[in-house]
Design a protein around this motif. Structure first.
Motif, PDB file in Angstrom:
ATOM      1  N   GLY A   1       0.822  -1.211   0.000  1.00 31.49           N
ATOM      2  CA  GLY A   1       0.000   0.000   0.000  1.00 31.49           C
ATOM      3  C   GLY A   1       0.850   1.254   0.000  1.00 31.49           C
ATOM      4  O   GLY A   1       0.566   2.213  -0.700  1.00 31.49           O
ATOM      5  N   LEU A   2       1.918   1.264   0.784  1.00 34.49           N
ATOM      6  CA  LEU A   2       2.823   2.408   0.837  1.00 34.49           C
ATOM      7  C   LEU A   2       3.554   2.588  -0.490  1.00 34.49           C
ATOM      8  O   LEU A   2       3.726   3.713  -0.967  1.00 34.49           O
ATOM      9  CB  LEU A   2       3.822   2.236   1.986  1.00 34.49           C
TER      10      LEU A   2
ATOM     11  N   ALA B   1       2.435   1.706  -3.438  1.00 34.46           N
ATOM     12  CA  ALA B   1       1.462   2.185  -4.429  1.00 34.46           C
ATOM     13  C   ALA B   1       1.225   3.676  -4.277  1.00 34.46           C
ATOM     14  O   ALA B   1       1.118   4.405  -5.265  1.00 34.46           O
ATOM     15  CB  ALA B   1       0.156   1.409  -4.281  1.00 34.46           C
ATOM     16  N   CYS B   2       1.141   4.139  -3.058  1.00 27.96           N
ATOM     17  CA  CYS B   2       0.922   5.570  -2.827  1.00 27.96           C
ATOM     18  C   CYS B   2       2.160   6.391  -3.173  1.00 27.96           C
ATOM     19  O   CYS B   2       2.051   7.503  -3.674  1.00 27.96           O
ATOM     20  CB  CYS B   2       0.540   5.816  -1.369  1.00 27.96           C
ATOM     21  N   ALA B   3       3.327   5.874  -2.902  1.00 19.17           N
ATOM     22  CA  ALA B   3       4.557   6.616  -3.154  1.00 19.17           C
ATOM     23  C   ALA B   3       4.862   6.692  -4.637  1.00 19.17           C
ATOM     24  O   ALA B   3       5.495   7.630  -5.098  1.00 19.17           O
ATOM     25  CB  ALA B   3       5.716   5.951  -2.419  1.00 19.17           C
TER      26      ALA B   3
ATOM     27  N   THR C   1       2.816   7.268  -7.137  1.00 20.82           N
ATOM     28  CA  THR C   1       2.054   8.247  -7.900  1.00 20.82           C
ATOM     29  C   THR C   1       2.732   9.597  -7.914  1.00 20.82           C
ATOM     30  O   THR C   1       2.713  10.296  -8.904  1.00 20.82           O
ATOM     31  CB  THR C   1       0.624   8.399  -7.325  1.00 20.82           C
TER      32      THR C   1
ATOM     33  N   ASP D   1       3.639  13.538  -7.248  1.00 23.92           N
ATOM     34  CA  ASP D   1       2.825  14.730  -7.444  1.00 23.92           C
ATOM     35  C   ASP D   1       2.578  14.878  -8.934  1.00 23.92           C
ATOM     36  O   ASP D   1       3.460  15.241  -9.707  1.00 23.92           O
ATOM     37  CB  ASP D   1       3.577  15.949  -6.887  1.00 23.92           C
ATOM     38  N   TYR D   2       1.364  14.579  -9.365  1.00 20.49           N
ATOM     39  CA  TYR D   2       1.055  14.605 -10.792  1.00 20.49           C
ATOM     40  C   TYR D   2       1.036  16.023 -11.338  1.00 20.49           C
ATOM     41  O   TYR D   2       1.201  16.237 -12.519  1.00 20.49           O
ATOM     42  CB  TYR D   2      -0.303  13.926 -11.056  1.00 20.49           C
TER      43      TYR D   2
END
Length: 194
Positions: free
Chosen positions: A14-15, A17-19, A21, A23-24
């Motif tokens: 989970g960490l 996957a979040c990391a 992305t 800052d789009y």
């Protein structure tokens, strides 16, 4: 121990996957001076091809209505399944706005079912017919709503409604007879059922 390892792996995935992305917004480029010249001319794109419906035939004077003989009554065509009245003439036929004159609550019992509601509906129909024959009120109708707190069929509220003219002349008499007949007919239907 297996639960700790499994929980650690789920949190790690989970960490990750979040990391991933990030800052789009930092990768998005913003252009201020857009050039719309590269798009097609919108005026020519919305023009429709010419055809027989371009010129209005009714407005240019070329349309001639067929002559009708207004002295002879016209027979209705097969498509007409009703005859319309003038609105001013229909006021006296139908009366004016239907207004509630009175309402009464009937108790069918805490364990009332569809069977009792069927008897009550038959009693309503009989009472409505009797009141309608007795006083001939215009715009006479009723509304039924279940108002029971636990079982909606345990308490039924019936509203008696008439047109304003009839409400002023025979409204109280009609509704009184209507409510009396509902109670009598319902008791009789229950007695016959048992």
């Amino acid at each position: 121990m297996n639960v700790r390892v499994f929980t650690f792996l789920v949190l790690a995935v989970g960490l990750a996957a979040c990391a991933g992305t990030g800052d789009y917004r930092s990768k998005k480029t913003i252009r201020q001076g857009l050039d719309y010249g590269m798009y097609t001319d919108y005026e020519t794109a919305t023009q429709f091809p010419t055809g027989p419906l371009d010129a209005p035939s009714v407005l240019d004077g070329s349309y001639v209505a067929p002559e009708a003989d207004l002295t002879q009554p016209q027979a209705p065509s097969q498509e007409e399944d009703f005859t319309a009245e003038l609105p001013s003439g229909s006021y006296s036929t139908y009366g004016d706005v239907a207004i509630p004159v009175a309402s009464k609550k009937f108790r069918l019992g805490a364990s009332a079912t569809q069977k009792e509601m069927g008897y009550f509906q038959r009693a309503l129909d009989q009472a409505y017919s009797r009141a309608l024959r007795s006083y001939r009120p215009t715009g006479f109708t009723y509304s039924v709503s279940g108002v029971g707190s636990v079982n909606p069929l345990s308490d039924i509220e019936v509203s008696c409604m008439l047109s304003e003219d009839s409400a002023n002349s025979v409204g109280q008499k009609t509704c009184k007879l209507f409510f009396q007949e509902i109670g009598l007919a319902y008791a009789q239907l229950l007695q016959e059922a048992n």
